[in-house]
Scaffold this motif. Structure first.
Motif, mmCIF file in Angstrom:
data_model
loop_
_atom_site.group_PDB
_atom_site.id
_atom_site.type_symbol
_atom_site.label_atom_id
_atom_site.label_comp_id
_atom_site.label_asym_id
_atom_site.label_seq_id
_atom_site.Cartn_x
_atom_site.Cartn_y
_atom_site.Cartn_z
ATOM 1 N N UNK A 1 29.278 -2.073 75.070
ATOM 2 C CA UNK A 1 29.016 -3.226 74.197
ATOM 3 C C UNK A 1 27.581 -3.212 73.686
ATOM 4 N N UNK A 2 26.630 -2.982 74.597
ATOM 5 C CA UNK A 2 25.220 -2.994 74.202
ATOM 6 C C UNK A 2 24.908 -1.859 73.231
ATOM 7 N N UNK A 3 25.481 -0.685 73.492
ATOM 8 C CA UNK A 3 25.278 0.450 72.594
ATOM 9 C C UNK A 3 25.877 0.169 71.220
ATOM 10 N N UNK A 4 27.066 -0.388 71.220
ATOM 11 C CA UNK A 4 27.739 -0.699 69.954
ATOM 12 C C UNK A 4 26.977 -1.757 69.173
ATOM 13 N N UNK A 5 26.450 -2.738 69.899
ATOM 14 C CA UNK A 5 25.672 -3.795 69.241
ATOM 15 C C UNK A 5 24.404 -3.209 68.620
ATOM 16 N N UNK A 6 23.765 -2.298 69.354
ATOM 17 C CA UNK A 6 22.555 -1.670 68.817
ATOM 18 C C UNK A 6 22.879 -0.839 67.593
ATOM 19 N N UNK A 7 23.987 -0.095 67.643
ATOM 20 C CA UNK A 7 24.392 0.705 66.482
ATOM 21 C C UNK A 7 24.698 -0.168 65.276
ATOM 22 N N UNK A 8 25.270 -1.336 65.540
ATOM 23 C CA UNK A 8 25.565 -2.275 64.457
ATOM 24 C C UNK A 8 24.276 -2.760 63.815
ATOM 25 N N UNK A 9 23.279 -3.033 64.646
ATOM 26 C CA UNK A 9 21.991 -3.492 64.116
ATOM 27 C C UNK A 9 21.278 -2.369 63.357
ATOM 28 N N UNK B 1 7.516 -3.680 53.798
ATOM 29 C CA UNK B 1 8.530 -2.835 54.442
ATOM 30 C C UNK B 1 8.176 -2.599 55.907
ATOM 31 N N UNK B 2 6.904 -2.298 56.173
ATOM 32 C CA UNK B 2 6.464 -2.053 57.556
ATOM 33 C C UNK B 2 6.666 -3.291 58.414
ATOM 34 N N UNK B 3 6.300 -4.453 57.899
ATOM 35 C CA UNK B 3 6.465 -5.700 58.660
ATOM 36 C C UNK B 3 7.940 -5.998 58.918
ATOM 37 N N UNK B 4 8.776 -5.728 57.920
ATOM 38 C CA UNK B 4 10.213 -5.948 58.081
ATOM 39 C C UNK B 4 10.778 -5.050 59.181
ATOM 40 N N UNK B 5 10.365 -3.782 59.186
ATOM 41 C CA UNK B 5 10.870 -2.836 60.197
ATOM 42 C C UNK B 5 10.407 -3.257 61.589
ATOM 43 N N UNK B 6 9.155 -3.652 61.716
ATOM 44 C CA UNK B 6 8.638 -4.083 63.024
ATOM 45 C C UNK B 6 9.413 -5.287 63.546
ATOM 46 N N UNK B 7 9.681 -6.234 62.659
ATOM 47 C CA UNK B 7 10.446 -7.425 63.047
ATOM 48 C C UNK B 7 11.858 -7.044 63.488
ATOM 49 N N UNK C 1 16.196 -6.126 67.507
ATOM 50 C CA UNK C 1 17.308 -5.273 67.945
ATOM 51 C C UNK C 1 16.981 -4.447 69.183
ATOM 52 N N UNK C 2 15.739 -4.504 69.655
ATOM 53 C CA UNK C 2 15.359 -3.719 70.824
ATOM 54 C C UNK C 2 15.322 -2.224 70.547
ATOM 55 N N UNK C 3 14.861 -1.845 69.353
ATOM 56 C CA UNK C 3 14.817 -0.431 68.959
ATOM 57 C C UNK C 3 13.429 0.141 69.193
ATOM 58 N N UNK C 4 13.367 1.458 69.449
ATOM 59 C CA UNK C 4 12.073 2.125 69.572
ATOM 60 C C UNK C 4 11.829 3.016 68.352
ATOM 61 N N UNK C 5 10.659 3.639 68.300
ATOM 62 C CA UNK C 5 10.297 4.455 67.135
ATOM 63 C C UNK C 5 11.272 5.608 66.912
#
Length: 424
Positions: free
Chosen positions: A253-261, A282-288, A293-297
């Motif tokens: 579920x968590x993986x699927x949710x992250x992929x959706x985001x 664009x940079x500020x939008x990506x950081x937000x 979504x709990x994503x890393x670089x």
């Protein structure tokens, strides 16, 4: 008697052969009302003579009864009997005018191995009478809306059989959508039922297959809606399924949710680039989005790259225009890539993503080296990252072509590195 009267008496009135005399509406309604009950009595009269547990005899009997009873007309009554033991009346009440069927899922032992044998009877019946498959799906969809009326042990058996129907592709996963009804969700009936369904599918097949079943009906993104409104958050979901010893489903579920985001980020970022938003915006939008979504670089850089490539019209651009179009886009958004390529790991991820893009789009094949050089010139990639990619981190896709292309540039980087060492 005159001649005309004599002729009329000797000639009978015409008869319409093959035409049914229409019954009065009251008679029709009375007959229609009792027809399912008559069907039920015929079925029960046959099934209840068979020794309990003799599944082969049940299958044979149901097969032969299809030749004399109208399964096509009373298929819903047939499956109601085989599942609940009787016919369902308005409000989910099982008609108790006569005894229930001794062969039904509600009367089965609450054990997956036993319920499998019942489901196999359904499978054999549907293989024999294919048109019953659609009717089973419709009947099950109707029955699930009444799980609040039945005993927990009956719902447990119904949930396990539903899982096996899905695993055997007898019904689609969409039958579960009826469980989104507010009165079922609010009291926790939907959550209890789907938890058993999901666990059984995972035991029979795998969490990956469960995911495929859910995504095929767009249910994967709505799992949390089976939870009561006051428990509809990620923490409650995680605690619930972990308490049910379904850690694999939590991870899915968590993986699927992250992929959706990630998918949402890709689409929104594409729109921003196409609308020529400022680099800062664009940079500020990506950081937000990363924070939300709990994503890393390493997860975000491929999305940024894909968004940049998606702005190119590689299908319609002439070869002499494509190179300038590609390099212009990379130059335009290099600051954005640089902002999220702050470690050797993310630089390698970016190189691999660029390699894959150039491999998958044949029109970009010959521009790989120029793309890498442009990223290097704009301080997105370091010489160490490029040399490491060349030696150890390149992908197999297009390996020979791209390593050959990169030879002059790699040689230059190595020589430049040696000159720097000599100066020191």
């Amino acid at each position: 008697m005159n001649s005309t009267q004599s002729q009329a008496s000797t000639n009978p009135k015409p008869v319409l052969h093959g035409v049914r005399i229409k019954q009065r509406k009251g008679v029709q309604k009375a007959n229609a009302k009792h027809e399912p009950e008559i069907f039920r009595e015929n079925i029960l009269g046959q099934l209840n003579t068979i020794k309990k547990g003799d599944f082969e005899a049940i299958s044979s009997k149901l097969d032969s009864l299809g030749n004399t009873l109208d399964y096509r007309k009373y298929g819903d009554s047939l499956f109601e009997i085989l599942i609940t033991g009787g016919i369902i009346e308005a409000g989910g009440i099982i008609n108790d005018d006569s005894e229930r069927s001794s062969f039904c899922i509600f009367a089965a032992e609450d054990d997956a191995a036993v319920i499998k044998k019942y489901v196999e009877v359904f499978s054999k019946l549907i293989r024999r009478y294919k048109y019953l498959q659609r009717i089973l799906g419709e009947t099950l969809h109707n029955l699930l809306q009444y799980i609040n009326k039945w005993k927990p042990e009956e719902n447990s058996k119904l949930a396990k059989s539903t899982s096996l129907f899905i695993c055997n592709q007898l019904v689609p996963t969409s039958v579960l959508k009826v469980l989104f009804k507010d009165y079922l969700v609010k009291e926790g009936h939907s959550l209890d039922f789907t938890t058993t369904v999901f666990r059984t599918i995972m035991e029979e097949q795998s969490v990956e297959q469960l995911g495929r079943y859910l995504s095929s009906e767009d249910l994967d993104a709505h799992v949390i809606e089976f939870f009561p409104p006051n428990k509809r958050d990620e923490d409650c979901l995680v605690r619930h399924y972990e308490a049910e010893e379904m850690k694999g489903f939590v991870d899915y579920y968590l993986k699927n949710k992250k992929n959706s985001k990630k998918g949402s980020l890709l689409n929104e970022l594409h729109e921003q680039l196409m609308n020529d938003a400022t680099e800062t915006a664009v940079i500020n939008f990506i950081k937000s989005s990363m924070k939300e979504a709990g994503l890393n670089e390493a997860e975000v850089v491929p999305i940024i790259w894909q968004s940049i490539i998606s702005t190119l019209d590689t299908m319609n651009a002439r070869p002499d225009q494509l190179e300038s179009q590609v390099l212009r886009a990379i130059n335009r958004w290099s600051k954005v890539l640089e902002a999220f390529s702050t470690s050797p790991k993310t630089e390698i991820v970016l190189l691999q993503k660029a390699q894959l893009s150039c491999y998958e789009d044949v029109k970009l094949n010959k521009y790989f080296r120029k793309i890498v050089q442009t990223l290097y010139k704009n301080d997105v990639l370091s010489d160490n990252a490029i040399l490491y990619w060349n030696d150890k981190a390149h992908l197999v896709q297009g390996k020979t072509l791209f390593l050959k292309q990169m030879e002059p540039f790699v040689t230059w980087l190595k020589e430049n590195d040696e000159d720097s060492s000599d100066e020191e």
